[in-house]
Design an enzyme around this catalytic site. Structure first.
Site, PDB file in Angstrom:
ATOM      1  N   LYS A   1      38.314  33.555  46.142  1.00  8.67           N
ATOM      2  CA  LYS A   1      39.505  34.102  45.359  1.00  8.67           C
ATOM      3  C   LYS A   1      40.371  32.862  45.060  1.00  8.67           C
ATOM      4  O   LYS A   1      40.882  32.572  44.143  1.00  8.67           O
ATOM      5  CB  LYS A   1      40.155  35.262  45.909  1.00  8.67           C
ATOM      6  CG  LYS A   1      39.443  36.556  45.704  1.00  8.67           C
ATOM      7  CD  LYS A   1      39.782  37.605  46.586  1.00  8.67           C
ATOM      8  CE  LYS A   1      38.801  38.899  46.379  1.00  8.67           C
ATOM      9  NZ  LYS A   1      39.445  40.139  47.051  1.00  8.67           N
TER      10      LYS A   1
ATOM     11  N   ASP B   1      45.322  44.511  42.290  1.00  5.68           N
ATOM     12  CA  ASP B   1      43.988  45.371  42.498  1.00  5.68           C
ATOM     13  C   ASP B   1      44.075  46.874  41.934  1.00  5.68           C
ATOM     14  O   ASP B   1      42.852  47.413  42.055  1.00  5.68           O
ATOM     15  CB  ASP B   1      43.999  45.646  44.357  1.00  5.68           C
ATOM     16  CG  ASP B   1      43.139  44.942  44.947  1.00  5.68           C
ATOM     17  OD1 ASP B   1      41.973  44.461  44.619  1.00  5.68           O
ATOM     18  OD2 ASP B   1      43.369  44.585  45.950  1.00  5.68           O
TER      19      ASP B   1
ATOM     20  N   GLN C   1      43.811  42.064  51.268  1.00  2.27           N
ATOM     21  CA  GLN C   1      42.406  42.234  51.237  1.00  2.27           C
ATOM     22  C   GLN C   1      42.038  43.373  52.201  1.00  2.27           C
ATOM     23  O   GLN C   1      42.517  43.502  53.368  1.00  2.27           O
ATOM     24  CB  GLN C   1      41.660  40.713  52.014  1.00  2.27           C
ATOM     25  CG  GLN C   1      40.102  40.926  52.176  1.00  2.27           C
ATOM     26  CD  GLN C   1      39.615  40.926  50.580  1.00  2.27           C
ATOM     27  OE1 GLN C   1      39.966  40.419  49.892  1.00  2.27           O
ATOM     28  NE2 GLN C   1      38.215  41.721  50.606  1.00  2.27           N
TER      29      GLN C   1
HETATM   30  N1  GUN Z   1      37.638  44.733  49.859  1.00  2.00           N
HETATM   31  C1  GUN Z   1      36.566  45.071  49.180  1.00  2.00           C
HETATM   32  N2  GUN Z   1      36.648  45.186  47.829  1.00  2.00           N
HETATM   33  C2  GUN Z   1      37.945  44.829  47.886  1.00  2.00           C
HETATM   34  C3  GUN Z   1      38.799  44.816  46.558  1.00  2.00           C
HETATM   35  O1  GUN Z   1      38.371  44.773  45.377  1.00  2.00           O
HETATM   36  N3  GUN Z   1      40.111  44.461  46.607  1.00  2.00           N
HETATM   37  C4  GUN Z   1      40.642  44.320  47.989  1.00  2.00           C
HETATM   38  N4  GUN Z   1      42.038  44.143  48.230  1.00  2.00           N
HETATM   39  N5  GUN Z   1      39.958  44.373  49.036  1.00  2.00           N
HETATM   40  C5  GUN Z   1      38.680  44.737  49.034  1.00  2.00           C
END
Ligand code: GUN
Length: 291
Positions: free
Chosen positions: A53, A120, A97
């Site tokens: 990311k 998100d 995350q």
């Molecule tokens: N963990 C797995 N997928 C995601 C996501 O799309 N966003 C976040 N913040 N954590 C995750």
């Protein structure tokens, strides 16, 4: 018959190129979109995601702020960081995350993020806005699936869609997005009866159950479009939720794993960050990035 393979990797690369151009246009106005990513603890898969990311954020010219905290971080410490990021004008998007280490209250943490910075789309206000058809931040993985479906099928109106899985991250928002595009939507899950029969009715099947090769070839309606959200690490490497070889022979189109939905998730995170930045600066939403 052999299914068309939907190339999510190529679609995501094209999308990122377009986002980079929009970021350059914002830079000309003195605006630099900024994304803050918070990783608590040392989950190996999360570390990989957070690294990519950060890299892709910088690649398209956005500012990346990474916050790595030990697994021993308290709820109060994490909330204090989020409060700082909420106030920081250089930060347009905040992503914490998941999963968080045990002892931290995931819902409370997510709902502490300012809804307009919640790239998100997990904040309860964004969930409600999506469900009621209002302008929202939309979860990245389902948004990526929607873009691939629209690109391949055109209008989704009236199509029968079955979503396998009812998670807050994928299944539920996916169903909302399909419904918003006037598909006829069924959410199936571990307690659903006669699952193969139900799946055989689907024009669109989205698999997000986290079980390797769960969806079988004889569950597929001939010509159906199959979106495989699964990322399962097995002895045979990374595999999806769909038995790819068997389903290939029946479906009309299918996303591969890897190279399908996965690359779309980060591209949509960047798209959401751009949308959040535009809104924060009173600019119109960039076209085609929101449902
Ligand atoms: N963990 C797995 N997928 C995601 C996501 O799309 N966003 C976040 N913040 N954590 C995750």
């Amino acid at each position: 018959m052999t299914a068309h393979i939907i190339d999510g990797k190529a679609f995501a690369a094209t999308l990122r190129t377009r986002l980079a151009a929009e970021v350059a246009a914002m830079a000309a106005r003195g605006i630099t979109p900024g994304l803050a990513v918070v990783l608590v603890g040392e989950d190996p898969a999360s570390q990989v995601y957070v690294r990519s990311k950060g890299r892709m954020t910088r690649e398209i010219g956005m500012a990346s702020f990474e916050h790595r905290l030990p697994a021993t971080t308290s709820q109060a410490e994490l909330l204090a960081l989020i409060a700082r990021l909420n106030e920081d004008a250089a930060v347009n998007g905040i992503l914490v995350q998941l999963p968080l280490p045990q002892g931290l209250d995931e819902a409370a943490v997510i709902n502490a993020i300012r809804p307009d910075k919640d790239v998100d789309g997990f904040h309860i206000l964004n969930v409600g806005r999506l469900a009621t058809g209002q302008s929202a931040m939309v979860p990245c993985t389902p948004l990526g699936c929607l873009m691939l479906l629209r690109d391949h099928l055109g209008s989704l109106a009236g199509r029968r869609a079955v979503v396998l899985g009812r998670s807050n991250i994928v299944g539920k928002p996916m169903a909302q997005l399909l419904l918003r595009d006037s598909a006829t939507v069924t959410i199936a899950h571990s307690r659903t009866r006669d699952l193969p029969d139900l799946c055989r009715q689907a024009d669109i099947l989205v698999a997000a159950v986290g079980r390797p090769h769960f969806v079988q070839g004889d569950w597929i309606r001939p010509g159906a479009t199959v979106i495989d959200v699964g990322i399962n690490r097995t002895d045979d490497g990374l595999v999806g939720d769909v038995d790819f070889d068997a389903v290939m022979a029946v479906a009309g189109a299918i996303t591969p794993v890897p190279g399908g939905v996965g690359p779309m998730t980060i591209a949509c995170l960047l798209a959401n960050t751009l949308t959040a930045t535009a809104r924060a600066n009173g600019l119109p939403d960039p076209e085609g990035l929101t449902p």
